[in-house]
Design an enzyme around this catalytic site. Structure first.
Site, PDB file in Angstrom:
ATOM      1  N   HIS A   1      -0.066  -9.145  15.338  1.00  0.00           N
ATOM      2  CA  HIS A   1      -1.017 -10.165  14.943  1.00  0.00           C
ATOM      3  C   HIS A   1      -0.489 -11.054  13.807  1.00  0.00           C
ATOM      4  O   HIS A   1      -1.228 -11.901  13.290  1.00  0.00           O
ATOM      5  CB  HIS A   1      -2.341  -9.504  14.502  1.00  0.00           C
ATOM      6  CG  HIS A   1      -2.272  -8.756  13.192  1.00  0.00           C
ATOM      7  ND1 HIS A   1      -3.073  -9.107  12.137  1.00  0.00           N
ATOM      8  CD2 HIS A   1      -1.494  -7.758  12.745  1.00  0.00           C
ATOM      9  CE1 HIS A   1      -2.826  -8.310  11.103  1.00  0.00           C
ATOM     10  NE2 HIS A   1      -1.859  -7.493  11.449  1.00  0.00           N
TER      11      HIS A   1
ATOM     12  N   GLU B   1       3.678  -6.659   7.285  1.00  0.00           N
ATOM     13  CA  GLU B   1       2.481  -6.627   6.442  1.00  0.00           C
ATOM     14  C   GLU B   1       2.584  -5.468   5.438  1.00  0.00           C
ATOM     15  O   GLU B   1       3.224  -4.435   5.704  1.00  0.00           O
ATOM     16  CB  GLU B   1       1.204  -6.499   7.287  1.00  0.00           C
ATOM     17  CG  GLU B   1      -0.037  -6.805   6.450  1.00  0.00           C
ATOM     18  CD  GLU B   1      -1.313  -7.031   7.258  1.00  0.00           C
ATOM     19  OE1 GLU B   1      -1.272  -6.971   8.495  1.00  0.00           O
ATOM     20  OE2 GLU B   1      -2.359  -7.274   6.614  1.00  0.00           O
TER      21      GLU B   1
ATOM     22  N   ASP C   1       0.793  -2.538  14.779  1.00  0.00           N
ATOM     23  CA  ASP C   1      -0.673  -2.489  14.706  1.00  0.00           C
ATOM     24  C   ASP C   1      -1.350  -2.374  16.077  1.00  0.00           C
ATOM     25  O   ASP C   1      -2.448  -1.807  16.187  1.00  0.00           O
ATOM     26  CB  ASP C   1      -1.216  -3.749  14.024  1.00  0.00           C
ATOM     27  CG  ASP C   1      -1.071  -3.712  12.520  1.00  0.00           C
ATOM     28  OD1 ASP C   1      -1.061  -2.624  11.937  1.00  0.00           O
ATOM     29  OD2 ASP C   1      -0.966  -4.808  11.922  1.00  0.00           O
TER      30      ASP C   1
ATOM     31  N   ASP D   1       1.011  -2.971   4.401  1.00  0.00           N
ATOM     32  CA  ASP D   1       0.735  -1.559   4.687  1.00  0.00           C
ATOM     33  C   ASP D   1       1.867  -0.892   5.469  1.00  0.00           C
ATOM     34  O   ASP D   1       1.840   0.323   5.652  1.00  0.00           O
ATOM     35  CB  ASP D   1      -0.605  -1.388   5.413  1.00  0.00           C
ATOM     36  CG  ASP D   1      -0.796  -2.321   6.588  1.00  0.00           C
ATOM     37  OD1 ASP D   1      -0.186  -3.393   6.601  1.00  0.00           O
ATOM     38  OD2 ASP D   1      -1.565  -1.970   7.497  1.00  0.00           O
TER      39      ASP D   1
ATOM     40  N   HIS E   1      -0.993   2.824  13.013  1.00  0.00           N
ATOM     41  CA  HIS E   1      -2.221   3.389  12.432  1.00  0.00           C
ATOM     42  C   HIS E   1      -2.856   4.352  13.440  1.00  0.00           C
ATOM     43  O   HIS E   1      -2.897   4.058  14.643  1.00  0.00           O
ATOM     44  CB  HIS E   1      -3.279   2.311  12.159  1.00  0.00           C
ATOM     45  CG  HIS E   1      -2.907   1.318  11.111  1.00  0.00           C
ATOM     46  ND1 HIS E   1      -2.819   1.624   9.781  1.00  0.00           N
ATOM     47  CD2 HIS E   1      -2.630  -0.007  11.208  1.00  0.00           C
ATOM     48  CE1 HIS E   1      -2.503   0.528   9.089  1.00  0.00           C
ATOM     49  NE2 HIS E   1      -2.373  -0.473   9.939  1.00  0.00           N
TER      50      HIS E   1
ATOM     51  N   HIS F   1      -8.451  -3.895   2.924  1.00  0.00           N
ATOM     52  CA  HIS F   1      -8.494  -5.336   2.629  1.00  0.00           C
ATOM     53  C   HIS F   1      -9.771  -6.022   3.137  1.00  0.00           C
ATOM     54  O   HIS F   1      -9.757  -7.072   3.742  1.00  0.00           O
ATOM     55  CB  HIS F   1      -7.207  -6.081   3.007  1.00  0.00           C
ATOM     56  CG  HIS F   1      -6.839  -6.171   4.473  1.00  0.00           C
ATOM     57  ND1 HIS F   1      -7.727  -6.490   5.466  1.00  0.00           N
ATOM     58  CD2 HIS F   1      -5.641  -6.042   5.085  1.00  0.00           C
ATOM     59  CE1 HIS F   1      -7.091  -6.545   6.621  1.00  0.00           C
ATOM     60  NE2 HIS F   1      -5.835  -6.268   6.426  1.00  0.00           N
TER      61      HIS F   1
ATOM     62  N   TYR G   1     -11.212  -1.693  15.622  1.00  0.00           N
ATOM     63  CA  TYR G   1      -9.938  -2.274  15.167  1.00  0.00           C
ATOM     64  C   TYR G   1      -9.677  -3.597  15.891  1.00  0.00           C
ATOM     65  O   TYR G   1      -9.308  -4.604  15.277  1.00  0.00           O
ATOM     66  CB  TYR G   1      -8.805  -1.279  15.441  1.00  0.00           C
ATOM     67  CG  TYR G   1      -7.515  -1.617  14.762  1.00  0.00           C
ATOM     68  CD1 TYR G   1      -7.218  -1.109  13.498  1.00  0.00           C
ATOM     69  CD2 TYR G   1      -6.587  -2.459  15.358  1.00  0.00           C
ATOM     70  CE1 TYR G   1      -6.030  -1.427  12.864  1.00  0.00           C
ATOM     71  CE2 TYR G   1      -5.406  -2.783  14.742  1.00  0.00           C
ATOM     72  CZ  TYR G   1      -5.129  -2.262  13.491  1.00  0.00           C
ATOM     73  OH  TYR G   1      -3.952  -2.587  12.868  1.00  0.00           O
TER      74      TYR G   1
ATOM     75  N   HIS H   1       6.903  -4.905  11.684  1.00  0.00           N
ATOM     76  CA  HIS H   1       5.813  -5.724  11.133  1.00  0.00           C
ATOM     77  C   HIS H   1       5.928  -5.670   9.608  1.00  0.00           C
ATOM     78  O   HIS H   1       6.071  -4.582   9.040  1.00  0.00           O
ATOM     79  CB  HIS H   1       4.484  -5.136  11.603  1.00  0.00           C
ATOM     80  CG  HIS H   1       3.253  -5.861  11.145  1.00  0.00           C
ATOM     81  ND1 HIS H   1       3.242  -7.198  10.811  1.00  0.00           N
ATOM     82  CD2 HIS H   1       1.972  -5.426  10.983  1.00  0.00           C
ATOM     83  CE1 HIS H   1       2.011  -7.536  10.461  1.00  0.00           C
ATOM     84  NE2 HIS H   1       1.236  -6.496  10.543  1.00  0.00           N
TER      85      HIS H   1
HETATM   86 FE1  FEO Z   1      -0.929  -5.912  10.224  1.00  0.00          FE
HETATM   87 FE2  FEO Z   1      -1.456  -2.553   9.681  1.00  0.00          FE
HETATM   88  O1  FEO Z   1      -0.882  -4.293   9.293  1.00  0.00           O
END
Ligand code: FEO
Length: 404
Positions: free
Chosen positions: A145, A80, A164, A82, A229, A24, A196, A78
């Site tokens: 976040h 989001e 994350d 992904d 991640h 992104h 990151y 989370h």
């Molecule tokens: Fe906040 Fe890896 O997504």
């Protein structure tokens, strides 16, 4: 990559994204991974899902351990895209599973899915879920976040599932910190953590400090950190906690970065003598041309140095577009504890240096003034003035760094 045990009875069932180079908008030269975890206990529990493109992979990985229809609980740390956009696929296999998430998670996920068919259970900090031999504890981390974010902690195995936080964009066959370091280096891993943090977590330093303190107050012993991640911290989870505490406290190198762009090389010709002046004061200096550098790399380099000079020509009385873009990215990341100044060439009215300072002042950064601007092309006298500008910046930088 196939499922593998991170602890006895706890499996990584995620997917490696070897090919992604634009996450992104962020440059991801190392690729990334979408980590999710399956706990085999009396109630089989899945923690997080993966990006929808990889849903078949995580389902195959789950199936290699257990029939997905046996999943009783799905924890969404989370929402989001992904991490949560395979939720619908998972729920096709386990439609009666209970979904655990924060209140803000529920309010968010209903914008993506019809949740009326799902048993969503809202949890708060310190709520627990007994799944058999194990107890999971939820810790809200709102705005770390996203508003919905939370951690899940497994008491018996001392594992923090941190979404994350503490993650990195790394695709690697080595899935643990020690494995990754063995075939790269500690410096490579640290760089991925800093990259990151700088691009995603920079705005949340105060919150990070308070969340790490909260983990301490809760008395949670952290033996492993399993983020969503990158690599899993099994050998030295305290290293990433320390790195985060340092970065959240505004730690930076006593070094300078010149981040610039140029139309006809005049601003570039200013950057070189400025760098010479900085280096002659004993300060390491790196020159970063914006059109030759991914934005996320420029942001990381800004973050690592205590001081940055922004260089750019005036175009139509305003900042050069790439410089404006960089400063816009930077403003969103709410940087702190950094000294900045500006320079550039102009042809008639000027304006870029003034605008760069206005942006930096809006961010509340420490300002080195006056900036430096010159007409068309630097003369030999101008080059001397640039060199002296660099020396003065470096002197001020040393003083400022000593106060942090
Ligand atoms: Fe906040 Fe890896 O997504």
């Amino acid at each position: 990559m196939k499922a593998f045990a991170i602890k006895e009875g706890i499996y990584w069932v995620g997917a490696i994204d070897w090919a992604v180079r634009d996450f992104h908008g962020y440059e991801t030269p190392r690729g990334t991974s979408y980590n999710n975890y399956l706990i085999i206990d009396e109630e089989i529990t899945l923690i997080d899902t993966v990006k929808h493109d990889f849903s078949a992979i995580t389902i195959d990985n789950i199936r290699s351990v257990v029939d997905p229809s046996r999943i009783k609980n799905v924890v969404i740390n989370h929402i989001e895209n992904d991490h949560a956009t395979s939720l619908d696929r998972i729920m096709e296999f386990a439609p009666d599973a209970a979904i655990y998430m924060t209140d803000k998670g529920k309010k968010g996920i209903e914008r993506f899915y019809d949740i009326s068919r799902w048993d969503i259970r809202v949890v708060k900090t310190n709520d627990t879920l007994r799944i058999g031999k194990r107890t999971l504890r939820f810790i809200e981390t709102s705005m770390l976040h996203w508003p919905d974010s939370m951690f899940t902690y497994c008491h018996e195995d001392k594992v923090l599932f941190s979404q994350d936080a503490f993650g990195q964009h790394i695709a690697s066959s080595g899935r643990f910190d020690d494995q990754y370091i063995a075939h790269t280096s500690q410096a490579e891993l640290d760089d991925a953590v800093i990259d990151y943090y700088a691009n995603i977590l920079m705005p949340f330093g105060q919150l990070i400090k308070s969340k790490i303190a909260e983990l301490g107050k809760l008395g949670l012993e952290i033996g492993m950190i399993a983020p969503d991640h990158g690599i899993i911290w099994r050998s030295d989870p305290n290293r990433v906690l320390s790195l985060y505490q340092e970065m959240a406290g505004g730690k930076a190198e006593l070094s300078a970065t010149i981040i610039y762009d140029t139309m006809w090389q005049s601003t570039a010709l200013m950057a070189n003598p400025i760098a010479e002046g900085i280096m002659d004061e004993g300060i390491t200096c790196e020159i970063v041309k914006l059109r030759a550098t991914p934005m996320s790399v420029a942001i990381k380099k800004f973050w690592k140095s205590r001081g940055t000079l922004i260089g750019g020509p005036t175009l139509n009385n305003i900042m050069y577009p790439t410089v404006a873009e960089f400063l816009t990215h930077l403003r969103g990341l709410r940087p702190k504890n950094r000294l900045v100044g500006a320079f550039g060439s102009y042809g008639w009215g000027g304006g870029a240096v003034k605008e760069a300072y206005e942006e930096c002042k809006r961010m509340g950064l420490e300002i080195f003034e006056p900036g430096m601007q010159l007409l068309y092309r630097p003369s030999p006298e101008d080059e001397t003035a640039c060199y002296n500008f660099g020396r003065e910046f470096a002197k001020r930088l040393k003083e400022y760094h000593a106060t942090i």
